[in-house]
Design a protein around this motif. Structure first.
Motif, PDB file in Angstrom:
ATOM      1  N   SER A 185      -8.934  22.595 108.616  1.00  0.00           N
ATOM      2  CA  SER A 185      -9.763  23.538 107.866  1.00  0.00           C
ATOM      3  C   SER A 185     -11.232  23.328 108.186  1.00  0.00           C
ATOM      4  O   SER A 185     -11.701  22.196 108.329  1.00  0.00           O
ATOM      5  CB  SER A 185      -9.571  23.353 106.367  1.00  0.00           C
ATOM      6  OG  SER A 185      -8.278  23.700 106.005  1.00  0.00           O
ATOM      7  N   THR A 230     -20.956  25.318 104.272  1.00  0.00           N
ATOM      8  CA  THR A 230     -21.747  25.526 103.071  1.00  0.00           C
ATOM      9  C   THR A 230     -22.492  26.843 103.195  1.00  0.00           C
ATOM     10  O   THR A 230     -22.657  27.394 104.279  1.00  0.00           O
ATOM     11  CB  THR A 230     -22.747  24.384 102.883  1.00  0.00           C
ATOM     12  OG1 THR A 230     -23.608  24.331 104.030  1.00  0.00           O
ATOM     13  CG2 THR A 230     -22.024  23.062 102.706  1.00  0.00           C
ATOM     14  N   ILE A 234     -14.766  24.005 106.598  1.00  0.00           N
ATOM     15  CA  ILE A 234     -15.430  24.348 105.345  1.00  0.00           C
ATOM     16  C   ILE A 234     -16.930  24.317 105.610  1.00  0.00           C
ATOM     17  O   ILE A 234     -17.477  23.287 106.020  1.00  0.00           O
ATOM     18  CB  ILE A 234     -15.053  23.362 104.226  1.00  0.00           C
ATOM     19  CG1 ILE A 234     -13.552  23.398 103.994  1.00  0.00           C
ATOM     20  CG2 ILE A 234     -15.813  23.704 102.945  1.00  0.00           C
ATOM     21  CD1 ILE A 234     -13.041  22.356 103.025  1.00  0.00           C
TER      22      ILE A 234
END
Length: 84
Positions: free
Chosen positions: A74, A78, A76
């Protein structure tokens, strides 16, 4: 998976027969001709009641060692937050 039916008397006379029959599926115990109880293996009971396994138990089940499991990683990221 078959279903077997035994009378209460048959169960009392030969419990081992009932336990062996439960290996193939549920055993319906009748009392005065009417179903009153069900005998099944504990494994069948766990499946029926939906016992949850944790990931380690699930992955350590027999026969799963040959399955390739390589999920994508994954990503991820911000994002900026506007608190004005």
């Amino acid at each position: 998976m078959g279903m077997t039916s035994l009378t209460s008397r048959e169960l009392n006379h030969d419990v081992s027969k009932a336990k062996k029959a439960a290996e193939d599926g549920p055993v319906v115990i009748t009392d005065r001709g009417r179903p009153s109880h069900v005998l099944m293996t504990y494994e069948q009971f766990e499946r029926l009641t939906g016992k949850r396994r944790n990931l380690i138990e699930a992955l350590s089940m027999p026969g799963l060692s040959g399955i390739d499991f390589d999920p994508p990683r994954s990503v991820i990221s911000t994002r900026e937050v506007d608190l004005s």
